[in-house]
Write an enzyme that holds these catalytic residues in place. Structure first.
Site, PDB file in Angstrom:
ATOM      1  N   ARG A  36     -71.261 110.116 -19.271  1.00 30.86           N
ATOM      2  CA  ARG A  36     -70.317 109.150 -19.827  1.00 30.86           C
ATOM      3  C   ARG A  36     -70.783 107.740 -19.484  1.00 30.86           C
ATOM      4  NH1 ARG A  36     -65.539 109.349 -21.814  1.00 30.86           N
ATOM      5  NH2 ARG A  36     -65.222 111.518 -21.193  1.00 30.86           N
ATOM      6  N   LYS A 128     -58.969 109.642 -26.076  1.00 28.24           N
ATOM      7  CA  LYS A 128     -58.301 109.454 -24.793  1.00 28.24           C
ATOM      8  C   LYS A 128     -57.997 107.974 -24.573  1.00 28.24           C
ATOM      9  CE  LYS A 128     -60.335 113.537 -22.619  1.00 28.24           C
ATOM     10  NZ  LYS A 128     -61.153 114.055 -21.501  1.00 28.24           N
ATOM     11  N   MET A 162     -54.885 102.223  -8.258  1.00 24.71           N
ATOM     12  CA  MET A 162     -55.809 102.482  -7.158  1.00 24.71           C
ATOM     13  C   MET A 162     -56.335 101.171  -6.576  1.00 24.71           C
ATOM     14  SD  MET A 162     -57.966 105.660  -8.843  1.00 24.71           S
ATOM     15  CE  MET A 162     -58.131 104.966 -10.486  1.00 24.71           C
ATOM     16  N   ARG A 230     -68.043 114.651 -10.018  1.00 24.75           N
ATOM     17  CA  ARG A 230     -68.590 113.416 -10.574  1.00 24.75           C
ATOM     18  C   ARG A 230     -69.527 112.702  -9.607  1.00 24.75           C
ATOM     19  NH1 ARG A 230     -64.645 115.508 -13.162  1.00 24.75           N
ATOM     20  NH2 ARG A 230     -63.806 114.559 -15.050  1.00 24.75           N
ATOM     21  N   ASP A 517     -70.753  80.950   9.818  1.00 29.07           N
ATOM     22  CA  ASP A 517     -70.803  80.257   8.533  1.00 29.07           C
ATOM     23  C   ASP A 517     -69.525  80.488   7.718  1.00 29.07           C
ATOM     24  OD1 ASP A 517     -72.253  78.825   6.329  1.00 29.07           O
ATOM     25  OD2 ASP A 517     -72.018  80.776   5.361  1.00 29.07           O
TER      26      ASP A 517
END
Length: 547
Positions: A36, A128, A162, A230, A517
């Site tokens: 995908r 979808k 999320m 995945r 810094d």
């Protein structure tokens, strides 16, 4: 899109078309059968149609999908379909045009709707639609989204909100799967659950008589880590084995260094071996430094139903890979089937010819929240005495001139060094860092990255240091409330003829300088102190452990 936008990645840092296809061929050869392309936004990439056409030629690849914001979809979809695109996900968080502009930071709602209808017209089913549900923003539109499925072959996928950098995640904004489901059932009590596909990330439901369906992606309230298949590759070529993990391994750098297929598989296998059994809880995730979602995926990859890894570790265009057809190399199958973790870092086995990039710092569900990484250095626990005294300086020759030590005849051994530094921040800077309110950004995360980079560049900064092929660098930062200080610990690993204490010391020192810094605008009363070697092992002159 974060309110302040995101920095654009330099083109030279992005994977080229050929690099994308090289990695795709490798994964498909090893059993991946779904890819995908995601983002960011994949349809702004000028070669996206060509990439789809080239992917279609890969034997064994069954599905090529795309996730898009939909603005350019209607224009490009006929070409993409002809090239071989077989599945479409469209991101759409609201059906109100004005609210759309607020969320996306641009106009284009009507173009997205045009893209959805073009996909239906061209025969994609289901199309979808991904909707991230946020309390106070769009949870009042749940019923309107579901109503779309009555006459259209859509799969509306409600995604729990999320945490990612820049999206100002708050637990109170998250609408859980069960709360959304209750809302839908009040309107449609006949809503029925559909069977779940193997390795699916979504819980699917259907209203009898409706053409489409609705799904819920429950990443926060009911994770699906145990069946997740995945893998993700970012647009700049980093492999992410978990969407919520901030550990990445650069495949791009290995490709550009001329790594062989076998070496790439070792790198991938090592990364998968470090995949955690499950991601941290939502509150820990919200404290982690991770890319904004818009910068995460160049390609996602689904793999066939690996069991939950019993790992001892816890852990723009994107490709997803589904359903493993054949063995994903014997090493990776061993890791998946047995849940094993290599006893030594596999990256260390690749040799000095390849750049090593493994950023191991992360927060675990059981970790001290003050610390960016709970993993302890793997140095031997046994204490030993100080280094034997030397009667001369090794970087000075017999005539007093500087000289580089010849290590050509020294044997290769495993080398580990740990160094530390303390930054006394003062109460003002300390509080801003603790609350992550500095205008420059997340000081701890920036210092951590600076320390890692410094370790890799030590030989360029310290004139007579030998270049070392580091196999692993770890930088930890912990806040010391009593002293209003940040305590830094840098650890370096390598196999070679020379030690890595300079790499560890440089890492700790540069991380400390970076904190200065980041904070100097709010306080100049900052002191860098206690830069010192804690331990080193593996050298001919014996081990050293500071007591």
């Amino acid at each position: 899109m974060p309110e302040e936008g995101v920095p654009l990645t330099p083109k030279a840092d992005l994977l080229t078309t050929e690099e994308i296809l090289t990695l795709a061929r490798l994964f498909v050869k090893e059993g991946v059968d779904k890819i995908r392309l995601t983002g960011g936004e994949p349809l702004i990439r000028p070669d996206v149609v060509d990439i789809v056409a080239q992917l279609r030629r890969l034997e064994g690849l069954r599905t090529i999908g795309i996730t898009t914001n939909g603005i350019n979809l209607a224009r490009l979809l006929p070409q993409l379909q002809k090239a071989g695109l077989s599945a479409i996900n469209i991101s759409l968080d609201t059906l109100v045009p004005a609210k759309f502009e607020f969320i996306v930071r641009r106009k284009g709602f009507h173009k997205v709707m045009e893209g959805i209808h073009k996909a239906i017209e061209l025969g994609y089913s289901p199309v979808k639609v991904n909707c991230v549900v946020m309390r106070g923003l769009n949870e009042d539109e749940l019923l309107d989204f579901v109503a779309l499925t009555e006459g259209l072959p859509l799969d509306v996928r409600f995604i729990e909100y999320m945490p990612f950098d820049g999206n100002k995640w708050n637990f109170k904004k998250m609408v859980s799967y069960k709360e959304m489901l209750d809302t839908l059932r009040q309107q449609w009590p006949e809503l029925e659950k559909l069977p779940e596909e193997e390795s699916s990330t979504a819980k699917a439901f259907k209203i009898p008589g409706f053409r489409g369906q609705v799904s819920f992606i429950t990443s926060m309230s009911e994770h699906f880590c145990g069946t997740c298949n995945r893998l993700r590759i970012t647009a700049d070529g980093n492999l992410k084995v978990c969407l919520f993990g901030n550990s990445e391994v650069s495949l791009r750098d290995h490709l550009r260094a001329g790594a062989s297929e076998e070496e790439l598989l070792r790198v991938i296998g090592a990364a998968v071996g470090r995949k955690k059994r499950q991601h941290a809880g939502m509150f820990n995730i919200s404290q982690m430094k991770n890319r904004p979602m818009i910068l995460i995926e160049l390609f996602l990859m689904h793999q066939d139903s690996p069991p939950a890894l019993q790992s001892t570790f816890r852990n723009s265009l994107g490709v997803q890979v589904l359903r493993r057809r054949v063995n994903f190399s014997s090493q990776m199958v061993t890791l998946w089937k047995g849940g094993g973790v290599p006893q030594a870092p596999l990256l260390a086995q690749l040799g000095a010819s390849l750049p090593q990039r493994h950023f191991s710092s992360h927060l675990d569900s059981d970790a001290n929240p003050k610390c960016l990484s709970p993993t302890e250095p793997r140095a031997p626990a046994a204490a030993s005495g100080p280094l034997p005294a030397s009667d001369q300086l090794t970087h000075v020759d017999t005539e007093g001139r500087m000289a580089m030590v010849d290590v050509g005849r020294k044997p290769d051994t495993e080398r580990v060094a740990v160094a530390s530094a303390v930054v006394l921040l003062g109460p003002v800077a300390f509080k801003l860092i603790q609350e992550n309110q500095l205008k420059k950004g997340d000081a701890l995360a920036v210092a951590q990255l600076a320390g890692i980079q410094a370790a890799k560049l030590t030989s360029q900064l310290i004139p007579l240091c030998h270049p070392v092929a580091l196999s692993h660098v770890q930088v930890r930062l912990e806040l010391d409330h009593a002293r209003h200080a940040a305590v830094i610990q840098a650890s370096c690993w390598a196999r070679g003829p020379t030690g890595v204490e300079m790499e560890a010391l440089t890492s700790a020192a540069v991380a400390a300088l970076t904190l200065y810094d980041m904070c100097k605008a709010v306080s100049r009363d900052i002191v860098l102190a206690e830069i010192k070697l804690i331990s080193k092992t593996g050298g001919q002159r014996g081990d050293f452990h500071r007591t």
